[in-house]
Enzyme design. Structure first.
Site, PDB file in Angstrom:
ATOM      1  N   LYS A 147      74.893  57.117  13.347  1.00  0.00           N
ATOM      2  CA  LYS A 147      73.868  57.723  12.492  1.00  0.00           C
ATOM      3  C   LYS A 147      72.972  56.679  11.857  1.00  0.00           C
ATOM      4  CE  LYS A 147      74.837  59.207   8.246  1.00  0.00           C
ATOM      5  NZ  LYS A 147      74.447  58.020   7.451  1.00  0.00           N
TER       6      LYS A 147
ATOM      7  N   ASP B 294      70.917  55.216   8.657  1.00  0.00           N
ATOM      8  CA  ASP B 294      71.210  55.218   7.233  1.00  0.00           C
ATOM      9  C   ASP B 294      70.201  56.122   6.528  1.00  0.00           C
ATOM     10  OD1 ASP B 294      72.702  54.491   4.985  1.00  0.00           O
ATOM     11  OD2 ASP B 294      73.037  52.519   5.861  1.00  0.00           O
ATOM     12  N   GLU B 295      70.539  56.515   5.305  1.00  0.00           N
ATOM     13  CA  GLU B 295      69.708  57.525   4.627  1.00  0.00           C
ATOM     14  C   GLU B 295      68.313  57.017   4.257  1.00  0.00           C
ATOM     15  OE1 GLU B 295      72.339  56.053   3.309  1.00  0.00           O
ATOM     16  OE2 GLU B 295      71.570  55.093   1.494  1.00  0.00           O
TER      17      GLU B 295
ATOM     18  N   HIS C 277      73.073  64.389   4.771  1.00  0.00           N
ATOM     19  CA  HIS C 277      73.407  63.285   3.861  1.00  0.00           C
ATOM     20  C   HIS C 277      73.043  63.736   2.453  1.00  0.00           C
ATOM     21  CE1 HIS C 277      73.605  59.298   2.097  1.00  0.00           C
ATOM     22  NE2 HIS C 277      74.162  58.859   3.216  1.00  0.00           N
ATOM     23  N   ARG C 278      73.767  63.219   1.451  1.00  0.00           N
ATOM     24  CA  ARG C 278      73.552  63.741   0.090  1.00  0.00           C
ATOM     25  C   ARG C 278      72.996  62.688  -0.867  1.00  0.00           C
ATOM     26  NH1 ARG C 278      79.562  63.812  -2.671  1.00  0.00           N
ATOM     27  NH2 ARG C 278      80.123  61.734  -1.959  1.00  0.00           N
TER      28      ARG C 278
ATOM     29  N   LYS D 101      74.250  49.263  10.645  1.00  0.00           N
ATOM     30  CA  LYS D 101      73.990  48.293   9.566  1.00  0.00           C
ATOM     31  C   LYS D 101      73.387  47.054  10.180  1.00  0.00           C
ATOM     32  CE  LYS D 101      75.824  50.824   6.316  1.00  0.00           C
ATOM     33  NZ  LYS D 101      75.304  51.251   5.038  1.00  0.00           N
TER      34      LYS D 101
ATOM     35  N   ALA E 219      82.029  54.923   9.128  1.00  0.00           N
ATOM     36  CA  ALA E 219      82.171  53.540   8.650  1.00  0.00           C
ATOM     37  C   ALA E 219      80.971  52.731   9.097  1.00  0.00           C
ATOM     38  CB  ALA E 219      83.456  52.927   9.195  1.00  0.00           C
ATOM     39  N   GLY E 220      80.346  52.041   8.150  1.00  0.00           N
ATOM     40  CA  GLY E 220      79.245  51.130   8.469  1.00  0.00           C
ATOM     41  C   GLY E 220      79.779  49.712   8.465  1.00  0.00           C
TER      42      GLY E 220
ATOM     43  N   LYS F 202      83.970  53.205  -1.377  1.00  0.00           N
ATOM     44  CA  LYS F 202      83.176  52.475  -2.371  1.00  0.00           C
ATOM     45  C   LYS F 202      82.407  53.378  -3.337  1.00  0.00           C
ATOM     46  CE  LYS F 202      78.772  52.088   0.109  1.00  0.00           C
ATOM     47  NZ  LYS F 202      77.846  51.345   0.939  1.00  0.00           N
TER      48      LYS F 202
ATOM     49  N   SER G 287      82.382  59.062   3.756  1.00  0.00           N
ATOM     50  CA  SER G 287      81.532  57.911   4.059  1.00  0.00           C
ATOM     51  C   SER G 287      81.369  57.048   2.824  1.00  0.00           C
ATOM     52  CB  SER G 287      80.160  58.433   4.506  1.00  0.00           C
ATOM     53  OG  SER G 287      79.349  57.393   4.956  1.00  0.00           O
TER      54      SER G 287
HETATM   55  C1  RUB Z   1      78.125  53.942   4.041  1.00  0.00           C
HETATM   56  C2  RUB Z   1      76.811  54.496   3.730  1.00  0.00           C
HETATM   57  C3  RUB Z   1      76.701  55.921   3.301  1.00  0.00           C
HETATM   58  C4  RUB Z   1      77.028  56.154   1.851  1.00  0.00           C
HETATM   59  C5  RUB Z   1      77.221  57.639   1.609  1.00  0.00           C
HETATM   60  O1  RUB Z   1      78.051  52.610   4.511  1.00  0.00           O
HETATM   61  O2  RUB Z   1      75.814  53.847   3.890  1.00  0.00           O
HETATM   62  O3  RUB Z   1      75.373  56.352   3.424  1.00  0.00           O
HETATM   63  O4  RUB Z   1      78.075  55.432   1.455  1.00  0.00           O
HETATM   64  O5  RUB Z   1      78.036  57.944   0.546  1.00  0.00           O
HETATM   65  P1  RUB Z   1      79.366  51.690   4.482  1.00  0.00           P
HETATM   66  P2  RUB Z   1      78.434  59.446   0.188  1.00  0.00           P
HETATM   67  O6  RUB Z   1      80.370  52.316   5.416  1.00  0.00           O
HETATM   68  O7  RUB Z   1      78.903  50.342   4.961  1.00  0.00           O
HETATM   69  O8  RUB Z   1      79.828  51.666   3.072  1.00  0.00           O
HETATM   70  O9  RUB Z   1      78.963  60.086   1.408  1.00  0.00           O
HETATM   71  O10 RUB Z   1      79.452  59.310  -0.881  1.00  0.00           O
HETATM   72  O11 RUB Z   1      77.212  60.141  -0.279  1.00  0.00           O
END
Ligand code: RUB
Length: 421
Positions: free
Chosen positions: A178, A180-181, A269-270, A152, A364-365, A309, A341
């Site tokens: 990792k 980010d998406e 990632h989804r 992040k 965790a980001g 979240k 995540s």
């Molecule tokens: C988490 C983050 C993940 C998504 C994935 O960052 O960026 O890509 O939350 O969500 P942080 P999911 O830890 O800062 O919230 O796995 O539900 O698709």
């Protein structure tokens, strides 16, 4: 040919059919609405057509066989599926295709798919799976959850800045870093420079800690290019690859999984899944996407958190069932390691691990990089929370002797969805 052709007189043979389970909202009786799905997605249309031969009617009609309340199951004859060329896209075009727009239905949700062994056998599934990834990290014995971090801010860092964050996280104790998406090859952080910088930083971290650390490089792109990009990534030292499997499409993942020269684990990632999975009445259950991701070869797959979240609060049992399915036998395919995540921080570790199991990646980001003393301390705090859980200690007891955990708990407590101050 009336709609009756699309109703099964006896329970279908699961070896000869792909079984699909739907939840339907309709002004018509559910059985009739389901028969309209079976018709549309196999040999029918809205009216009789003279071109339908006896053989087509006899062998290829999908059949409704089980209706309970709003739930209806449909058996699709195995012959309808072309797994050689059409693959997962063509399976989806049948069991999750036009039906979503049928006017006869107010809403419809594909809840589950059961694949006949002859369909599963066309897929190779994950190359490494849970045990393969654990073996590479040396966690096969202690079976602790793996710790991952998403760099992040999500985007904006240069390759060198990204590598610095990765190095700090690695020294703090993460098993995996990792992308980010949304980050692939933007100008401010080109893919090849980033890979080079991050792997150099992780080699240094491995030299200092003796631990292997994965870097899931996001190479999301179309199936036509992904193996070329992956091969170049491996030549340049990548040890894990990441794909946004919903936006890129399952074939992108499958192309990597089925290429023998791509011998690193694949992190799926989804992003965008919730457009299909979130509505309780319409769309596709995550369970279905998870099964397809396993067929396509994900070694690790995001499936959601018990506390975090994303998603809804009442989904924990469903997520846990998805995770169990990913780890359970499936016609010889290796089990997938689920990743939790989104909004995870040390205070949420016990709730997530208790609900989702220890065969999991906790990503965790913000919950690492937002630590008051930065990334390294944040990673330590997460590892301490995992260690506490593994020892059966409460977080508050463990925090008495572990300052990073104590500081994280002071900042975030054990609350979900911590908001910006
Ligand atoms: C988490 C983050 C993940 C998504 C994935 O960052 O960026 O890509 O939350 O969500 P942080 P999911 O830890 O800062 O919230 O796995 O539900 O698709």
């Amino acid at each position: 040919m009336g709609l009756d052709v699309f109703f099964a007189k006896e329970f279908p043979d699961p070896e000869q059919h792909l079984l699909a389970h739907y939840r339907i909202e309709s002004d018509e009786p559910i059985e009739r609405a389901a028969m309209k799905i079976a018709a549309e997605e196999s040999i029918g249309t809205w009216t009789e057509v003279k071109t339908t031969t006896t053989r087509v009617r006899r062998d290829l009609a999908a059949k409704v066989y089980n209706v309970k309340g709003r739930m209806a199951s449909i058996a699709f004859p195995i012959e309808l599926f072309d797994v050689q060329i059409g693959g997962i896209p063509s399976i989806l075009s049948i069991v999750a295709g036009n039906l979503f727009g049928l006017r006869a239905l107010r809403a419809v949700r594909l809840m589950d798919l059961e694949f006949p062994p002859d369909v599963v056998s066309h897929f190779k599934g994950p190359k490494f799976g849970v045990e393969g990834v654990r073996r590479m990290l040396g966690t096969g014995r202690d079976r602790r959850p793996h710790l991952g971090t998403i760099v992040k801010p999500k985007v904006g860092l240069t390759p060198r800045e990204t590598a610095k964050v990765a190095y700090e996280a690695a020294l703090g104790g993460v098993d995996m870093i990792k992308d980010d998406e949304t980050l692939v090859n933007q100008k401010f952080c080109p893919l090849w420079d980033r890979l080079h910088e991050v792997m150099e930083a992780l080699d240094k971290a491995t030299g200092e800690t003796g631990r292997k650390i994965f870097y899931a490089l996001n190479i999301t792109t179309g199936a036509d290019r992904i193996t070329d990009v992956a091969e170049k990534a491996l030549e340049n030292g990548a040890n894990m690859l990441m794909v946004d499997i919903i936006t890129a499409g399952f074939p992108s993942l499958q192309a990597l999984a089925e290429d023998p020269s791509i011998d690193v684990p694949l992190h799926a990632h989804r992003a965008m899944h919730a457009a299909m999975t979130r509505n309780r009445e319409h769309g596709i259950h995550m369970n279905v996407l998870a099964k397809l991701a396993r067929l396509a070869g994900a070694d690790q797959l995001h499936t959601g958190t018990a506390a975090g979240k994303m998603g809804e609060e009442n989904e924990v049992a469903e997520i846990s069932r998805i995770n169990e399915m990913l780890r359970a036998p499936m016609n010889g395919l290796k089990p997938v390691l689920p990743a939790a995540s989104g909004g995870i921080h040390p205070g949420l570790v016990p709730e997530n691990v208790e609900a989702l199991g220890r065969d999991i990646v906790l990503n965790a980001g913000g919950g690492i990089h937002g630590h008051p003393r930065g990334t390294r301390a944040g990673a330590r705090a997460m590892r301490q929370a995992i260690d506490a859980h593994m020892m059966g200690a409460s977080l508050s007891d463990y925090a008495e002797k572990h300052v990073e955990l104590r500081e994280a708990l002071q900042l975030w407590g054990t609350r979900q969805d911590y908001r910006y101050a």
